[in-house]
Write a protein that holds these residues in place. Structure first.
Motif, PDB file in Angstrom:
ATOM      1  N   GLY A 384       0.826  -1.202   0.000  1.00  0.00           N
ATOM      2  CA  GLY A 384       0.000   0.000   0.000  1.00  0.00           C
ATOM      3  C   GLY A 384       0.860   1.251   0.000  1.00  0.00           C
ATOM      4  N   PRO A 385       0.614   2.163   0.935  1.00  0.00           N
ATOM      5  CA  PRO A 385       1.374   3.427   0.961  1.00  0.00           C
ATOM      6  C   PRO A 385       2.694   3.325   1.724  1.00  0.00           C
ATOM      7  CG  PRO A 385      -0.356   3.491   2.604  1.00  0.00           C
ATOM      8  CD  PRO A 385      -0.473   2.149   1.928  1.00  0.00           C
ATOM      9  N   VAL A 386       3.186   2.102   1.951  1.00  0.00           N
ATOM     10  CA  VAL A 386       4.411   1.912   2.729  1.00  0.00           C
ATOM     11  C   VAL A 386       5.442   1.136   1.908  1.00  0.00           C
ATOM     12  CG1 VAL A 386       5.437   0.965   4.829  1.00  0.00           C
ATOM     13  CG2 VAL A 386       3.109   1.904   4.898  1.00  0.00           C
ATOM     14  N   GLU A 387       6.624   1.741   1.730  1.00  0.00           N
ATOM     15  CA  GLU A 387       7.756   1.059   1.110  1.00  0.00           C
ATOM     16  C   GLU A 387       8.666   0.523   2.209  1.00  0.00           C
ATOM     17  OE1 GLU A 387       8.133   3.867  -2.914  1.00  0.00           O
ATOM     18  OE2 GLU A 387       9.619   4.024  -1.287  1.00  0.00           O
ATOM     19  N   ALA A 418      11.025   8.489  14.045  1.00  0.00           N
ATOM     20  CA  ALA A 418      10.122   9.054  13.041  1.00  0.00           C
ATOM     21  C   ALA A 418      10.690  10.351  12.473  1.00  0.00           C
ATOM     22  CB  ALA A 418       8.748   9.302  13.649  1.00  0.00           C
ATOM     23  N   TYR A 419      11.174  10.283  11.250  1.00  0.00           N
ATOM     24  CA  TYR A 419      11.662  11.483  10.549  1.00  0.00           C
ATOM     25  C   TYR A 419      10.472  12.124   9.835  1.00  0.00           C
ATOM     26  CZ  TYR A 419      16.425   9.852  11.438  1.00  0.00           C
ATOM     27  OH  TYR A 419      17.603   9.460  12.034  1.00  0.00           O
ATOM     28  N   LEU A 420       9.619  12.725  10.651  1.00  0.00           N
ATOM     29  CA  LEU A 420       8.349  13.268  10.166  1.00  0.00           C
ATOM     30  C   LEU A 420       8.095  14.610  10.843  1.00  0.00           C
ATOM     31  CD1 LEU A 420       6.264   9.960  10.460  1.00  0.00           C
ATOM     32  CD2 LEU A 420       7.186  10.925   8.339  1.00  0.00           C
ATOM     33  N   ASP A 421       6.909  15.147  10.621  1.00  0.00           N
ATOM     34  CA  ASP A 421       6.459  16.406  11.204  1.00  0.00           C
ATOM     35  C   ASP A 421       5.792  16.092  12.541  1.00  0.00           C
ATOM     36  OD1 ASP A 421       4.990  18.666  11.938  1.00  0.00           O
ATOM     37  OD2 ASP A 421       4.462  19.178   9.875  1.00  0.00           O
ATOM     38  N   ARG A 422       6.387  16.533  13.654  1.00  0.00           N
ATOM     39  CA  ARG A 422       5.810  16.121  14.933  1.00  0.00           C
ATOM     40  C   ARG A 422       4.538  16.879  15.302  1.00  0.00           C
ATOM     41  NH1 ARG A 422       8.140  18.401  20.186  1.00  0.00           N
ATOM     42  NH2 ARG A 422       9.561  20.084  19.630  1.00  0.00           N
ATOM     43  N   LEU A 423       4.128  17.798  14.437  1.00  0.00           N
ATOM     44  CA  LEU A 423       2.824  18.435  14.622  1.00  0.00           C
ATOM     45  C   LEU A 423       1.769  17.738  13.766  1.00  0.00           C
ATOM     46  CD1 LEU A 423       3.945  22.180  14.572  1.00  0.00           C
ATOM     47  CD2 LEU A 423       3.626  20.688  16.546  1.00  0.00           C
ATOM     48  N   ASP A 424       1.969  17.750  12.448  1.00  0.00           N
ATOM     49  CA  ASP A 424       0.970  17.177  11.551  1.00  0.00           C
ATOM     50  C   ASP A 424       0.973  15.658  11.540  1.00  0.00           C
ATOM     51  OD1 ASP A 424       0.192  19.701  10.905  1.00  0.00           O
ATOM     52  OD2 ASP A 424       1.180  19.772   8.961  1.00  0.00           O
ATOM     53  N   GLN A 470      12.950   2.842  11.594  1.00  0.00           N
ATOM     54  CA  GLN A 470      12.960   4.192  11.041  1.00  0.00           C
ATOM     55  C   GLN A 470      11.705   4.400  10.195  1.00  0.00           C
ATOM     56  OE1 GLN A 470      16.581   4.474   8.699  1.00  0.00           O
ATOM     57  NE2 GLN A 470      17.646   5.441  10.406  1.00  0.00           N
ATOM     58  N   ILE A 471      11.111   5.575  10.337  1.00  0.00           N
ATOM     59  CA  ILE A 471       9.952   5.933   9.512  1.00  0.00           C
ATOM     60  C   ILE A 471      10.271   7.242   8.809  1.00  0.00           C
ATOM     61  CG2 ILE A 471       7.478   6.364   9.468  1.00  0.00           C
ATOM     62  CD1 ILE A 471       7.368   4.992  12.243  1.00  0.00           C
ATOM     63  N   THR A 472      10.266   7.215   7.490  1.00  0.00           N
ATOM     64  CA  THR A 472      10.450   8.420   6.696  1.00  0.00           C
ATOM     65  C   THR A 472       9.195   8.655   5.881  1.00  0.00           C
ATOM     66  OG1 THR A 472      11.543   7.140   4.946  1.00  0.00           O
ATOM     67  CG2 THR A 472      12.961   8.167   6.595  1.00  0.00           C
ATOM     68  N   ARG A 512      13.638   0.327   7.714  1.00  0.00           N
ATOM     69  CA  ARG A 512      13.117   1.645   7.344  1.00  0.00           C
ATOM     70  C   ARG A 512      11.835   1.486   6.563  1.00  0.00           C
ATOM     71  NH1 ARG A 512      13.529   5.788   3.339  1.00  0.00           N
ATOM     72  NH2 ARG A 512      15.031   4.647   2.047  1.00  0.00           N
ATOM     73  N   LEU A 513      10.822   2.192   7.001  1.00  0.00           N
ATOM     74  CA  LEU A 513       9.530   2.211   6.329  1.00  0.00           C
ATOM     75  C   LEU A 513       9.302   3.609   5.780  1.00  0.00           C
ATOM     76  CD1 LEU A 513       7.427   0.239   8.983  1.00  0.00           C
ATOM     77  CD2 LEU A 513       8.651  -0.669   6.989  1.00  0.00           C
ATOM     78  N   HIS A 514       9.129   3.713   4.473  1.00  0.00           N
ATOM     79  CA  HIS A 514       8.934   5.015   3.837  1.00  0.00           C
ATOM     80  C   HIS A 514       7.462   5.159   3.461  1.00  0.00           C
ATOM     81  CE1 HIS A 514       9.976   8.665   1.716  1.00  0.00           C
ATOM     82  NE2 HIS A 514       9.274   8.240   0.680  1.00  0.00           N
TER      83      HIS A 514
END
Length: 535
Positions: A384-387, A418-424, A470-472, A512-514
Motif C-alpha cells: 500500500g502506501p508503505v515502502e 520518526a523522521y516526520l512532522d511532529r505536529l501534523d 525508522q519511519i520516513t 526503514r519504512l517510507h
C-alpha cells in the motif's frame, strides 16, 4: 511543590541503595561534585570533567543573565515583537520547551529538518517574530539551516533580519563571529564549562524561555534551594539516593529507566531527562536507556520487567520502584547530580559523548554524494502506501514487522525513529505504546533528527541490544536552504540514511519504512503493528 524528594518505593531496593549511599557519603561524592572535583570518574575522564562541571553553580552564576533577558524582552515588545521561535537541537531546545510548557507560555521550537514543520513556523506572523538561534558548537547543521531560511523569509517580508535574530552560543564559536559580523540584535555567550545536556540553567535554557515569558528567576531560586541539599555528604541527600538506586538496579540487570509523569505539573520532563541520562551513561557498551511513556498505566511502565526501573515524576505510584518530586528547577539539579553519581557507579565518564558524531558524519557524506547515489535503488516490498527497506522476511508489512520484532534480543529494546512532522504527523507517536503492548518489549519513540542529539549516543554506545524502526515520509512541498546545495527534504533523508548506516555497522537490526502518503501510511502502519505479537 518546591522541596525535592526521592522515594524508593521498593523496600529491597531502598535497603540496597542505602548501603551504597553510605559508601558515597564516606567518599564525599556530593561535596566533591559541588567542589567540581574532576577526579571522581577516574583518570580517563579527568580532562573532560575538568571543563564540564560548572553546572553545579549555575543557580548563582546565571543570575547576571536575568536583567539582560528582561531588557531585551521589553525592547522587543516595544517593537511589537512578541512571538519567539527557537532554532536549536538537543540541549539547546529540550530545556526551554519544558520550561515554557510548564509555565504555560508559547514558544515555537524548531528541532527538525521536516520541511512541513518548518513551513508551519514560517507561516506565523513574522512581523511579530524573533528567532533565537541556539547552538553550543555554533555549527549545528539543522540550526544553521533554520537561520538561513528565516533570514531569507524576514527579508522577503521587508523586515530587517538582523534586528530579529538573537544568538545563544559558546564563546569563540563560528556562530558568535557570524552573528557579530552580521550585526544580529543580541549575542548571549553561555558558560563553556557546561555540557549541552547539563545546560538547562545556562543561557541555552534561560534566554529563549525568558523571552517567551517564563519566570526564569524563579527557576534559579528553585535550583538554589535544591543545591543546598544536594551538596551535602549525608545519607538523606536525594541526589545520592537516586544515583545509588539507579546504580544498584543497573548492577542487577535493569539497564532501562522507564519514566511516567504522575501529577507533577511539569510538562515534558521525561523528554529533557532522556537526553541527560542517555548521553551521559550510554557508552562503552553500558549505560541506562531512558524510556519516556505516556503515563503510569502505559505499556512498558505499568508492566516494567526486571530489565527496567519504573520511575514516576510526581507522586509515588504502586507500579513505580522510584519516584522523584519537586519544583522544575529543583528536579533539573537533582537529576544532574544523580546522573553524575550513576556515571561514577557505572565506571564511565558522564560528560563525554564519543558516538554522537558518527551519524552526523555519515549524513554529511551522503549530502556530498551526487543525488540518488548511496540510497537504495528500490524497496524490498511495497505494501500500500508503505515502502519497506531492510533485510527482513515477509510478504506483507505485518509479516516484515514480525520478522523485525523477532530480531530483538532478549531484554533488548525497540527504538521507533520518526523522521516526520511532529505536529501534523503526531499520530506516529502512538506506535510506541502499540509496539510495547503487542510485543512486551521496552520501546522508545523519538522524532528524527531530534533524537540524534538525545538518545542517539546510547543507540551506538550503550548496551547493544536495540532494534531500530525508522519511519520516513514523502515530502510534498520542500524548502530550499539558502546558499546550500540541498533542501530540507534532502537533509532529512540523509540524516535517516546516515544514522541507519551507522547502526547497521554496529550489527543492529534496522528497518526503514517510507510512507509515500504520510496520513494513509501511518494509518496502515498502526493497523499492521496491531497485528504483531511476540510470543
Amino acid at each position: 511543590m518546591s522541596e525535592i524528594s526521592v522515594e524508593i518505593v521498593d523496600s529491597k531496593l531502598a535497603e540496597e541503595a542505602a548501603s551504597l549511599v553510605e559508601t558515597l557519603v564516606a567518599d564525599r561524592v556530593a561535596s566533591r561534585i559541588t567542589a567540581q572535583d574532576p577526579t571522581l570518574w577516574g583518570p580517563d575522564a579527568e580532562s573532560e570533567a575538568a571543563i564540564r562541571l560548572s553546572w553545579v553553580t549555575l543557580h548563582e552564576s546565571s543570575r547576571s543573565l536575568l536583567a539582560e533577558i528582561d531588557a531585551l524582552r521589553a525592547d522587543l515588545h516595544a517593537d511589537g515583537v512578541d512571538r519567539v521561535v527557537l532554532a536549536g537541537m538537543g540541549g539547546s531546545s529540550l530545556a526551554p520547551e519544558v520550561i515554557t510548557a510548564t509555565a504555560g507560555v508559547p514558544l515555537v521550537v524548531l528541532d527538525t529538518t521536516d520541511a512541513a514543520q518548518v513551513a508551519d513556523a514560517l507561516a506565523g506572523d513574522l512581523s511579530r517574530t524573533v528567532l533565537v538561534v541556539s547552538s553550543k558548537s555554533g555549527g549545528t547543521v539543522e540550526t544553521d539551516s533554520h537561520r538561513r531560511i528565516f533570514e531569507q523569509a524576514f527579508a522577503a517580508e521587508g523586515i530587517d533580519a538582523k534586528s530579529r535574530i538573537v544568538v545563544v552560543t559558546d564563546p569563540g564559536s563560528p556562530l558568535q563571529k557570524l552573528a557579530e559580523d552580521a550585526g544580529y540584535r543580541k549575542v548571549f555567550l553561555a558558560d563553556p564549562h557546561v555540557g549541552g545536556r547539563y545546560s538547562a540553567l545556562t543561557a541555552f535554557g534561560l534566554v529563549p524561555a525568558g523571552l517567551a515569558g517564563a519566570d526564569v528567576a524563579a527557576l534559579l531560586d528553585e535550583a538554589a534551594a535544591a543545591a543546598a541539599l544536594l551538596s551535602q555528604d549525608d545519607g538523606a541527600n536525594p541526589g545520592l539516593r537516586l544515583g545509588a538506586a539507579l546504580g544498584v538496579r543497573h548492577s542487577e540487570g535493569a539497564e532501562k529507566v522507564v519514566f511516567a509523569d504522575n501529577g507533577s505539573g511539569i510538562k515534558g520532563f521525561p523528554d529533557w531527562v532522556e537526553q541527560l541520562i542517555a548521553e551521559s551513561t550510554g557508552k562503552h557498551g553500558t549505560g541506562l536507556l531512558p524510556v519516556a511513556t505516556e503515563g503510569v498505566d502505559a505499556p512498558g511502565f505499568a508492566d516494567a520487567g526486571d530489565d527496567a526501573t519504573a520511575t514516576a515524576i510526581g507522586s509515588p505510584t504502586g507500579s513505580a520502584l522510584v519516584s522523584t518530586s519537586g519544583s522544575l528547577g529543583g528536579l533539573v539539579l537533582l537529576w544532574e547530580y544523580a546522573t553524575a553519581v550513576a556515571g561514577r557507579l557505572l565506571g564511565i565518564d558522564p560528560f563525554d559523548q564519543p558516538d554522537v558524531e558518527a551519524a552526523k558524519k555519515a549524513a554529511r557524506a551522503l549530502l556530498d554524494q551526487p543525488p540518488g547515489s548511496g540510497d537504495e535503488t528500490k524497496p524490498s516490498l511495497v505494501d500500500g502506501p508503505v515502502e519497506v527497506y531492510g533485510d527482513f522476511a515477509g510478504g506483507s508489512l505485518t509479516e516484515v514487522l514480525r520478522s523485525f520484532v523477532d530480531a530483538v534480543p532478549e531484554f533488548g529494546y525497540i527504538a521507533v525513529q520518526a523522521y516526520l512532522d511532529r505536529l501534523d504527523d503526531a499520530s506516529a507517536s502512538l506506535l510506541r505504546a502499540e509496539l510495547a503492548r503487542r510485543t512486551g518489549v521496552q520501546t522508545t519513540f523519538g522524532w528524527g533528527p531530534r533524537f540524534l542529539h538525545s538518545t542517539g549516543q546510547y543507540h551506538k554506545g550503550g548496551h547493544q541490544n536495540g532494534a531500530f524502526l525508522q519511519i520516513t515520509g514523502a515530502v510534498e512541498d520542500d524548502l530550499d536552504v539558502p546558499d546550500r546545495p540541498y533542501t530540507l527534504g534532502v537533509l532529512q533523508h540523509a540524516q535517516a540514511l546516515g544514522d541507519g548506516q551507522v547502526l547497521a555497522e554496529h550489527s543492529r537490526p534496522v528497518l526503514r519504512l517510507h510512507l509515500t502518503d504520510r496520513a494513509a501510511g501511518l494509518a496502515h502502519l498502526v493497523k499492521a503493528v496491531q497485528e504483531v505479537h511476540r510470543p
